[in-house]
Write a protein that holds these residues in place. Structure first.
Motif, PDB file in Angstrom:
ATOM      1  N   SER A   1     -20.625  30.711  17.520  1.00 18.26           N
ATOM      2  CA  SER A   1     -20.705  29.903  18.745  1.00 18.26           C
ATOM      3  C   SER A   1     -20.492  28.430  18.427  1.00 18.26           C
ATOM      4  N   PHE A   2     -21.119  27.959  17.348  1.00 21.67           N
ATOM      5  CA  PHE A   2     -20.982  26.556  16.934  1.00 21.67           C
ATOM      6  C   PHE A   2     -19.528  26.225  16.601  1.00 21.67           C
ATOM      7  N   ILE A   3     -18.860  27.115  15.887  1.00 20.70           N
ATOM      8  CA  ILE A   3     -17.467  26.870  15.494  1.00 20.70           C
ATOM      9  C   ILE A   3     -16.557  26.845  16.717  1.00 20.70           C
TER      10      ILE A   3
ATOM     11  N   SER B   1     -16.465  30.759  -3.007  1.00 21.60           N
ATOM     12  CA  SER B   1     -15.913  29.578  -3.662  1.00 21.60           C
ATOM     13  C   SER B   1     -14.638  29.111  -2.972  1.00 21.60           C
ATOM     14  N   SER B   2     -13.771  30.065  -2.598  1.00 19.39           N
ATOM     15  CA  SER B   2     -12.515  29.708  -1.929  1.00 19.39           C
ATOM     16  C   SER B   2     -12.780  29.035  -0.595  1.00 19.39           C
ATOM     17  N   SER B   3     -13.709  29.575   0.191  1.00 22.66           N
ATOM     18  CA  SER B   3     -14.026  28.983   1.495  1.00 22.66           C
ATOM     19  C   SER B   3     -14.688  27.621   1.321  1.00 22.66           C
ATOM     20  N   PHE B   4     -15.505  27.470   0.264  1.00 24.23           N
ATOM     21  CA  PHE B   4     -16.186  26.204  -0.010  1.00 24.23           C
ATOM     22  C   PHE B   4     -15.165  25.109  -0.339  1.00 24.23           C
ATOM     23  N   VAL B   5     -14.142  25.473  -1.105  1.00 21.37           N
ATOM     24  CA  VAL B   5     -13.095  24.517  -1.487  1.00 21.37           C
ATOM     25  C   VAL B   5     -12.273  24.100  -0.262  1.00 21.37           C
TER      26      VAL B   5
ATOM     27  N   TYR C   1     -16.447  27.228   5.045  1.00 22.73           N
ATOM     28  CA  TYR C   1     -17.593  27.762   4.298  1.00 22.73           C
ATOM     29  C   TYR C   1     -18.708  28.201   5.246  1.00 22.73           C
ATOM     30  N   ILE C   2     -18.970  27.407   6.283  1.00 27.19           N
ATOM     31  CA  ILE C   2     -19.980  27.797   7.270  1.00 27.19           C
ATOM     32  C   ILE C   2     -19.571  29.104   7.948  1.00 27.19           C
ATOM     33  N   GLN C   3     -18.289  29.232   8.264  1.00 26.86           N
ATOM     34  CA  GLN C   3     -17.803  30.460   8.889  1.00 26.86           C
ATOM     35  C   GLN C   3     -17.976  31.652   7.949  1.00 26.86           C
ATOM     36  N   PHE C   4     -17.739  31.436   6.653  1.00 32.45           N
ATOM     37  CA  PHE C   4     -17.924  32.510   5.680  1.00 32.45           C
ATOM     38  C   PHE C   4     -19.382  32.940   5.626  1.00 32.45           C
ATOM     39  N   ILE C   5     -20.292  31.972   5.655  1.00 35.07           N
ATOM     40  CA  ILE C   5     -21.720  32.308   5.670  1.00 35.07           C
ATOM     41  C   ILE C   5     -22.050  33.148   6.902  1.00 35.07           C
ATOM     42  N   GLY C   6     -21.465  32.790   8.039  1.00 38.95           N
ATOM     43  CA  GLY C   6     -21.682  33.561   9.253  1.00 38.95           C
ATOM     44  C   GLY C   6     -21.209  35.003   9.106  1.00 38.95           C
ATOM     45  N   LEU C   7     -20.041  35.185   8.499  1.00 37.95           N
ATOM     46  CA  LEU C   7     -19.498  36.535   8.291  1.00 37.95           C
ATOM     47  C   LEU C   7     -20.364  37.345   7.336  1.00 37.95           C
ATOM     48  N   ILE C   8     -20.785  36.714   6.227  1.00 40.05           N
ATOM     49  CA  ILE C   8     -21.626  37.418   5.256  1.00 40.05           C
ATOM     50  C   ILE C   8     -22.979  37.766   5.860  1.00 40.05           C
ATOM     51  N   SER C   9     -23.552  36.824   6.620  1.00 34.65           N
ATOM     52  CA  SER C   9     -24.846  37.070   7.254  1.00 34.65           C
ATOM     53  C   SER C   9     -24.747  38.237   8.229  1.00 34.65           C
TER      54      SER C   9
END
Length: 439
Positions: free
Chosen positions: A118-120, A354-358, A364-372
């Motif tokens: 939602s934030f994104i 690491s790739s999303s962080f770079v 990276y925030i979106q990746f955290i959302g997907l993993i969560s």
């Protein structure tokens, strides 16, 4: 080293949120929490906090975490429990409280993923413009005034902001739109009663299709395909977009056919013998990731932001779609429609993190959302030792009006341990082959 630290950060956030769900719900249900740990094994750092003097720990194996509740069934012989605290033991709680405490972990992961999406959506992101690539002069749409290069601005009053919005609206072919808003040379015009047919091609139709990566050990690697190859034809039939290419490959599955590619501006022909398909008849994939020329794509990007209400709706749709995709993937693994080689473990997660962080903060925030979201959904699967397994036991207890016997619980937990052990072993083996052995 960056990959390792980003992995630790990612796991700490996602696992920490998960365990916090169990922890906070236990406190709300007045169940005593003895320990809150991020990671397993020997504690590296501990402190006690709160009226219950709960022990908070960072442990040495960063592959999960746990919340230890006061429970007469799990009390170690060396522990002495104050009789006053017995009424706060987990095992003495009514069924609804036990259910809520266990469910809170995966649910808070799902909520986190939903909030991040939602934030994104509200913050905005670069997306492809909803523009027309090609349509025949003889088509009815052309006669009505639609032209290649036009950008679709609205369909029947609904604003179209991106290619994704357009594709969602036209998913039913031959759909009739009473009013179509077009943006042409910066001005908005309208056409009426447009029947959307497959003659109308939208961007990126017609762009060069490039191979982004080639899977190790795949059919693509065996026939010599390489990263950056441009895909031109399948059996001398030109291909104009990725869905067209995928359909052509699947149509010719288990047959001998040829691919025409361009490599370093040289046209090459590659023959695929049907014998290569014998071991992978059901997969219908040759093992390549496809994409388009980034330089051209960038000229067709637009910043898209959504209102709060739009963001909530789109986040719900995306969460639901991801939920279905995760369950379908797990089902396909069990029915062998998906190869176990596709499973990834901690090293795969570390590389993706690491790739999303770079790439930047928002990827990276979106990746955290997907993993969560992934962890939340997987933990709801009815496998013993996972939260979903315990929830299943509680549902059975609700129906039977009494819990399962200790013997049945132990047998089911051993089965769960076997399943999880096998999946973990396969994932670790795949990680080792991909990232350590390069095979």
């Amino acid at each position: 080293m960056t990959t390792f630290f980003v992995f630790i950060l990612t796991i700490s956030i996602v696992v920490g949120i998960h365990e916090f769900g169990h922890f906070q719900m236990a406190r709300w249900c007045n169940v005593k929490v003895l320990k809150f740990s991020i990671g397993f094994g020997k504690p590296l750092f501990t402190f006690r906090f709160g009226k219950d003097r709960t022990e908070f720990a960072i442990s040495s194996i960063p592959l999960g975490g746990y919340v230890k509740l006061l429970d007469e069934n799990n009390i170690e012989t060396s522990e002495k429990v104050n009789k006053i605290d017995l009424k706060r033991a987990f095992n003495r709680q009514p069924l609804i409280k036990r259910f809520l405490i266990v469910a809170a972990g995966p649910l808070i992961n799902i909520i986190l993923g939903f909030l991040i999406f939602s934030f994104i959506f509200m913050h905005g992101s670069k997306q492809i413009k909803p523009s027309i690539s090609e349509l025949p002069i003889s088509s009815e749409a052309y006669q009505l005034g639609l032209r290649a290069g036009d950008e679709i601005a609205s369909l029947d009053g609904s604003e179209i902001k991106s290619l994704e919005d357009l594709l969602t609206s036209i998913k039913d072919q031959k759909k009739v739109f009473q009013d179509v808003g077009l943006k042409r040379n910066g001005e908005i015009t309208h056409i009426k009663n447009l029947i959307w047919t497959d003659e109308i091609k939208v961007f990126p139709y017609g762009l060069p299709i490039l191979i982004q990566s080639v899977e190790t050990g795949s059919i693509a690697e065996k026939i010599g395909l390489r990263t950056h190859d441009q895909m031109l034809m399948v059996d001398q039939i030109p291909i104009k977009d990725i869905p067209d290419l995928i359909a052509s490959v699947q149509k010719n599955w288990s047959q001998s056919y040829s691919l025409t590619i361009k490599r370093e501006n040289i046209i090459q022909y590659i023959h695929i013998d049907k014998e290569l398909f014998e071991s992978k008849v059901d997969k219908k994939r040759i093992g390549i990731a496809l994409g388009y020329d980034d330089v051209i794509i960038k000229t067709h990007l637009v910043e898209v932001k959504h209102t709060f209400e739009e963001s909530i709706k789109k986040s719900l749709v995306q969460t639901y779609a991801f939920f279905n995709l995760t369950l379908k993937t797990f089902k396909n693994l069990l029915t062998q429609k998906t190869d176990f080689k596709d499973l990834g473990g901690p090293i795969a997660i570390a590389h993706m993190a690491s790739s999303s962080f770079v790439e930047g903060t928002f990827p990276y925030i979106q990746f955290i959302g997907l993993i969560s979201l992934n962890i939340g959904i997987l933990n709801l699967l009815p496998i013993p030792l996972l939260d979903g397994g315990y929830l299943l036991f509680y549902l059975i207890e609700f129906v039977r009006r009494k819990p399962l016997s200790n013997k049945k619980m132990m047998i089911s937990q051993r089965v769960g341990m076997l399943i999880l052990g096998l999946l973990t072993g396969i994932a670790l083996y795949n990680d080792a082959c991909r990232y350590l052995l390069g095979s």
